[in-house]
Enzyme design. Structure first.
Site, PDB file in Angstrom:
ATOM      1  N   ASP A   3      -5.287  -6.860   5.908  1.00 57.84           N
ATOM      2  CA  ASP A   3      -6.482  -6.110   5.530  1.00 57.84           C
ATOM      3  C   ASP A   3      -7.599  -7.097   5.186  1.00 57.84           C
ATOM      4  OD1 ASP A   3      -8.184  -4.161   4.682  1.00 57.84           O
ATOM      5  OD2 ASP A   3      -7.032  -3.562   2.922  1.00 57.84           O
ATOM      6  N   ASP A  20      -3.262 -18.210   1.477  1.00 56.56           N
ATOM      7  CA  ASP A  20      -4.457 -18.852   0.905  1.00 56.56           C
ATOM      8  C   ASP A  20      -5.004 -19.909   1.869  1.00 56.56           C
ATOM      9  OD1 ASP A  20      -1.980 -19.941   0.342  1.00 56.56           O
ATOM     10  OD2 ASP A  20      -2.529 -20.761  -1.609  1.00 56.56           O
ATOM     11  N   LYS A  48       3.418 -15.644   2.068  1.00 57.63           N
ATOM     12  CA  LYS A  48       3.297 -16.332   0.785  1.00 57.63           C
ATOM     13  C   LYS A  48       4.726 -16.667   0.354  1.00 57.63           C
ATOM     14  CE  LYS A  48       0.626 -17.650  -2.635  1.00 57.63           C
ATOM     15  NZ  LYS A  48      -0.268 -18.789  -2.520  1.00 57.63           N
ATOM     16  N   TYR A  51       0.819  -1.216   0.000  1.00 52.64           N
ATOM     17  CA  TYR A  51       0.000   0.000   0.000  1.00 52.64           C
ATOM     18  C   TYR A  51       0.855   1.268   0.000  1.00 52.64           C
ATOM     19  CZ  TYR A  51      -3.979  -3.037   1.142  1.00 52.64           C
ATOM     20  OH  TYR A  51      -4.934  -4.010   1.125  1.00 52.64           O
ATOM     21  N   ASP A  90     -10.858  -8.649   7.839  1.00 50.21           N
ATOM     22  CA  ASP A  90     -12.274  -8.453   7.506  1.00 50.21           C
ATOM     23  C   ASP A  90     -13.009  -9.792   7.522  1.00 50.21           C
ATOM     24  OD1 ASP A  90     -12.054  -5.748   7.267  1.00 50.21           O
ATOM     25  OD2 ASP A  90     -13.068  -5.649   5.326  1.00 50.21           O
TER      26      ASP A  90
END
Ligand code: NAD
Length: 359
Positions: free
Chosen positions: A248, A224, A192, A141, A252
């Site tokens: 992020d 994943d 990852k 980001y 959620d």
């Protein structure tokens, strides 16, 4: 010496829910000897209205002096047409980066009383208590270069950069291990590393930090798989630590396991333990001004503030117990109402928590 708390109600339901959290702080001062001083400032759309900027200079000065910040929420339809750099959400990004709030703590908690609110089976989620520690000021980001460019053949290409320095990984890992020491002493680092070099380095640094925390059990999981495990068997986790973007998304998903966005607090801390505490939900313009918003996420943000910035763990436990007690009494705001419970508004819910605290 009193500690300095900056209150930033923000927009939409922000002022309504923050007012209830302030009632809780008032009781803690009056009845439990909490020594704090409250100052109020503006942020988001309210900052733009007051001073032409979502993070006004005056707020910046107050924020830099504060020991902790309590924030409601920012945003509203009336600001959607403003230039991007002065939109309310920019105020949030600005304060996070100004105070270097790199460690975002997002608990997903589901008390037995609300197990029916989840879309998952009660036996999978009842009693859930996970803490997601998300790196908040680095990663893709913020990484540079970034942009949209036109290639030689005229086609446009968007690009961002995922980058983490060792020191950035080290401080977020320490944050996660410190929190795990106060909880179940298990950290799962999500990455990852099978595909990304950044993740390879991340894993290496997390393992080095783990050597300083021999009581904490460390595991690693690919992102994943973590997404799958969160909906399959979320109670296997204690603390999850991960990069900005993975956090992020996963936080959620974890929040939604609890079924009620109005119940979840969050904290964003810097290296000095100075933190900003806020509900995870937004300014809910659709219900603003109606007196029906759920103030419990904001009240539990006060509990996190007591625990992580003010070092008042016993008072944090009292606030959590008061919230549990009002739920046990069957009181519910509209967002968590189910048949057989009693529906109350924002102020009545705040008053009930205050009454439970006084008992
Ligand atoms: P939202 O979280 O504001 O609302 C989503 C839904 O949840 C709405 O139906 C709302 O009524 C409900 N809801 C949220 N909080 C509630 C509460 N405490 N009690 C009862 N119901 C509640 O998300 P959105 O609608 O996507 O965004 C609205 C505005 O908030 C936008 O301007 C957005 O940019 C902003 N926003 C701000 C933050 C923040 O301040 N941290 C976070 C997310 C969104």
């Amino acid at each position: 010496m009193s500690q300095n708390i900056l209150v930033l109600p923000g927009d939409g339901i922000g002022p309504e829910i923050v007012a209830e959290a302030v009632k809780v702080l008032d009781v803690l001062q009056a009845d439990y000897g909490l020594d704090i001083e409250l100052t109020e400032g503006s942020i988001g759309g309210a900052g733009y209205d007051a001073a032409g900027h979502p993070y006004p200079d005056e707020t910046k000065l107050l924020a830099r002096k504060a020991d902790a910040i309590l924030l409601g929420a920012v945003g509203g339809y009336e600001y959607d047409k403003l230039p991007r750099e002065v939109r309310p959400e920019r105020g949030l990004l600005a304060i996070r980066s100004d105070l270097d709030l790199f460690s975002n703590l997002r608990p997903a908690i589901l008390t037995e009383e609300l197990a029916d609110a989840s879309s998952l089976k009660p036996e999978i989620v009842a009693g859930l208590d996970i803490m997601i520690v998300r790196e908040l000021t680095g990663g893709i980001y913020f990484g540079k270069p970034r942009g949209i460019r036109t290639l030689d053949n005229g086609e446009r290409e968007g690009y961002n950069t995922l980058v983490y320095r060792e020191s950035e990984v080290e401080r977020i890992a320490r944050s996660a291990f410190d929190i795990a020491m106060k909880r179940g002493k298990r950290v799962c680092s999500v990455d990852k590393a099978n595909v990304l070099e950044v993740s390879e380095l991340w894993r290496e640094v997390v393992e080095t930090v783990a050597e300083d925390y021999p009581q904490v059990e460390l595991s690693h999981m690919y992102v994943d798989n973590a997404a799958m495990q969160l909906v399959k068997d979320p109670k296997q986790f204690d603390v999850i630590v991960t990069k900005n973007m993975f956090g992020d998304i996963l936080s959620d998903a974890a929040a939604m396991l609890t079924g009620s966005i109005g119940m979840l607090p969050s904290a964003s801390l810097n290296a000095k333990g100075i933190g900003m505490y806020e509900p995870i939900h937004g300014s809910a313009p659709d219900i603003a001004g109606q007196g029906i918003a759920n103030p419990l996420a904001t009240i539990m943000s006060v509990s996190m503030m007591l625990r992580y910035s003010l070092d008042k763990v016993e008072l944090a436990d009292k606030v959590d117990a008061a919230v549990k007690s009002v739920l046990q009494q069957g009181l519910r705001t509209a967002d968590i109402y189910v048949e057989g419970t009693e529906q109350v508004g924002t102020a009545a819910m705040g008053d009930a928590v205050v009454a439970a605290l006084k008992n």
